[in-house]
Design an enzyme around this catalytic site. Structure first.
Site, short mmCIF file in Angstrom:
data_model
loop_
_atom_site.label_atom_id
_atom_site.label_comp_id
_atom_site.label_asym_id
_atom_site.label_seq_id
_atom_site.Cartn_x
_atom_site.Cartn_y
_atom_site.Cartn_z
N THR A 117 0.87 -1.18 0.00
CA THR A 117 0.00 0.00 0.00
C THR A 117 0.91 1.23 0.00
O THR A 117 1.66 1.44 0.96
CB THR A 117 -0.89 0.03 1.26
N LYS B 59 -7.83 1.64 -3.14
CA LYS B 59 -7.52 1.20 -1.77
C LYS B 59 -7.68 2.35 -0.76
O LYS B 59 -8.31 2.18 0.28
CB LYS B 59 -6.07 0.67 -1.75
N LYS C 118 -1.87 5.06 8.58
CA LYS C 118 -1.05 5.14 7.35
C LYS C 118 -1.95 5.39 6.13
O LYS C 118 -1.69 6.28 5.32
CB LYS C 118 -0.27 3.83 7.17
P1 NAD Z 1 5.91 -5.85 7.25
O1 NAD Z 1 6.68 -4.73 7.83
O2 NAD Z 1 5.59 -7.04 8.10
O3 NAD Z 1 6.70 -6.41 5.94
C1 NAD Z 1 7.41 -5.60 5.06
C2 NAD Z 1 8.73 -6.32 4.78
O4 NAD Z 1 9.46 -5.61 3.77
C3 NAD Z 1 9.64 -6.42 6.00
O5 NAD Z 1 9.87 -7.78 6.30
C4 NAD Z 1 10.91 -5.67 5.57
O6 NAD Z 1 12.09 -6.26 6.08
C5 NAD Z 1 10.84 -5.82 4.07
N1 NAD Z 1 11.67 -4.87 3.34
C6 NAD Z 1 11.76 -3.52 3.50
N2 NAD Z 1 12.64 -3.01 2.62
C7 NAD Z 1 13.11 -4.05 1.88
C8 NAD Z 1 14.06 -4.18 0.82
N3 NAD Z 1 14.72 -3.12 0.34
N4 NAD Z 1 14.29 -5.40 0.31
C9 NAD Z 1 13.64 -6.49 0.79
N5 NAD Z 1 12.74 -6.44 1.80
C10 NAD Z 1 12.50 -5.24 2.34
O7 NAD Z 1 4.59 -5.21 6.64
P2 NAD Z 1 3.25 -6.00 6.17
O8 NAD Z 1 2.26 -5.98 7.28
O9 NAD Z 1 3.64 -7.27 5.52
O10 NAD Z 1 2.70 -4.96 5.08
C11 NAD Z 1 3.28 -4.87 3.79
C12 NAD Z 1 2.44 -3.92 2.96
O11 NAD Z 1 1.09 -4.41 2.89
C13 NAD Z 1 2.37 -2.50 3.55
O12 NAD Z 1 2.40 -1.58 2.48
C14 NAD Z 1 1.01 -2.49 4.26
O13 NAD Z 1 0.45 -1.20 4.35
C15 NAD Z 1 0.19 -3.38 3.35
N6 NAD Z 1 -0.96 -4.04 3.99
C16 NAD Z 1 -0.82 -4.63 5.21
C17 NAD Z 1 -1.92 -5.26 5.79
C18 NAD Z 1 -1.80 -5.92 7.15
O14 NAD Z 1 -2.84 -6.25 7.73
N7 NAD Z 1 -0.59 -6.17 7.66
C19 NAD Z 1 -3.15 -5.26 5.14
C20 NAD Z 1 -3.26 -4.69 3.87
C21 NAD Z 1 -2.13 -4.08 3.31
#
Ligand code: NAD
Length: 294
Positions: free
Chosen positions: A93, A168, A243
């Protein structure tokens, strides 16, 4: 079988990648956090030494990263190293401007791309029932749809590049505003001596009916599966709602849309998060509205 590189194996990315493995795809993956790589390995993902290594030879690259700056940094790194014809799917997102920039990086290198953020949270990611909101050309969408299918309950093509992110944040702005509205109504009902169940029985079948009330009711009782019944454990964390509301406000400002209730919702979730409640479910904002958030 498709060869898929998955970059960003966090709370969402790991279960999504696991569903692609279960569907029979060859998935290579990369993340910056060792514990997340260990989980990916256990799920059958071939862990690579870098993002660039993960995309080498991939037909499709999926990113699931925290924010726009991470997506742009990864695209700038890996797009030039991917082989011609690779399809790029960003499911993070992010702000609409970053989504469009990511599309441009891919297009300048002759690659197809879609933005495909999701709704459904970690539960939907594990169950493979996420809703994907996709933006990009018809050709890119047609290629992406079968790849998304093992992770999806529904895939909607919303329009050109950036339209998925636009859908979204518009949806989540409705959600943030409506949750505050439902919370205020329950707090008013309490002051007026009206029971939660009575308000629920009337409003859930009247013009006040909405998802925040009927599926995600912010008081315990009327909807047994809502987070209110498990002490507001998320679900959908207030920090993530904040966010998305901030992204909606950025988009409103850059597009000239007037969204006063969206702005107010962002302020209220900002306050709730500043009280240390960012990791509780977003429906827990009813405590702040009632004046009993500790
Ligand atoms: P998270 O922080 O658990 O996972 C993100 C991952 O990206 C981390 O493990 C981090 O180490 C990795 N990362 C960052 N920079 C990187 C790079 N340069 N190379 C490789 N890996 C890298 O977050 P999440 O909860 O998995 O959310 C991910 C996305 O999905 C976000 O944009 C969030 O807004 C969206 N989202 C989350 C949810 C939810 O319920 N968690 C729901 C809908 C959407």
């Amino acid at each position: 079988m498709t060869s898929i590189a998955f970059i960003g194996l966090g709370n969402m990315g790991n279960p999504m990648a696991a569903n692609l493995v279960k569907a029979g795809h060859a998935v290579s993956g990369f993340d910056l956090i060792e514990a997340n790589l260990a989980t990916a390995r256990r799920n059958g993902v071939a862990v690579a030494a870098s993002a660039a290594d993960a995309v080498a030879g991939a037909d499709v690259v999926i990113t699931m990263l925290p924010a726009g700056r991470h997506v742009i940094a990864v695209y700038e790194d890996v797009v030039p190293k991917a082989r011609k014809g690779t399809l790029f799917i960003d499911s993070s997102t992010v702000d609409v401007d970053s989504a469009r920039k990511a599309h441009k990086i891919a297009a300048d290198a002759g690659m197809l791309s879609i933005d495909a953020p999701v709704s459904g949270g970690t539960g939907g990611a594990e169950a493979g029932t996420l809703t994907f909101m996709a933006g990009g050309s018809k050709e890119a969408f047609a290629q992406a749809e079968p790849v998304l299918e093992p992770m999806a309950g529904r895939v909607v093509h919303c329009g050109d590049g950036g339209a998925g992110q636009a859908a979204k944040i518009c949806n989540n702005m409705i959600l943030g505003i409506s949750m505050i509205g439902v919370g205020e109504a329950f707090v008013l009902a309490e002051k007026l001596g009206l029971s939660h169940q009575a308000l629920f029985d009337v409003a859930s079948t009247s013009s006040g009916q909405c998802w925040s009330l009927t599926t995600y009711c912010p008081v315990p009782g009327p909807v047994p599966t809502s987070p209110a019944n498990r002490d507001y454990q998320p679900g959908f964390a207030a920090a993530l709602m904040l966010k998305d509301l901030k992204l909606a406000q950025e988009a409103a400002q850059s597009s000239g849309a007037v969204t006063p209730l969206g702005a107010e919702a962002a302020q209220l979730y900002g306050l709730f998060s500043a009280m240390g409640k960012g990791d509780t479910d977003f429906s827990g904002i009813i405590h702040m509205l009632r004046g009993d958030a500790k």
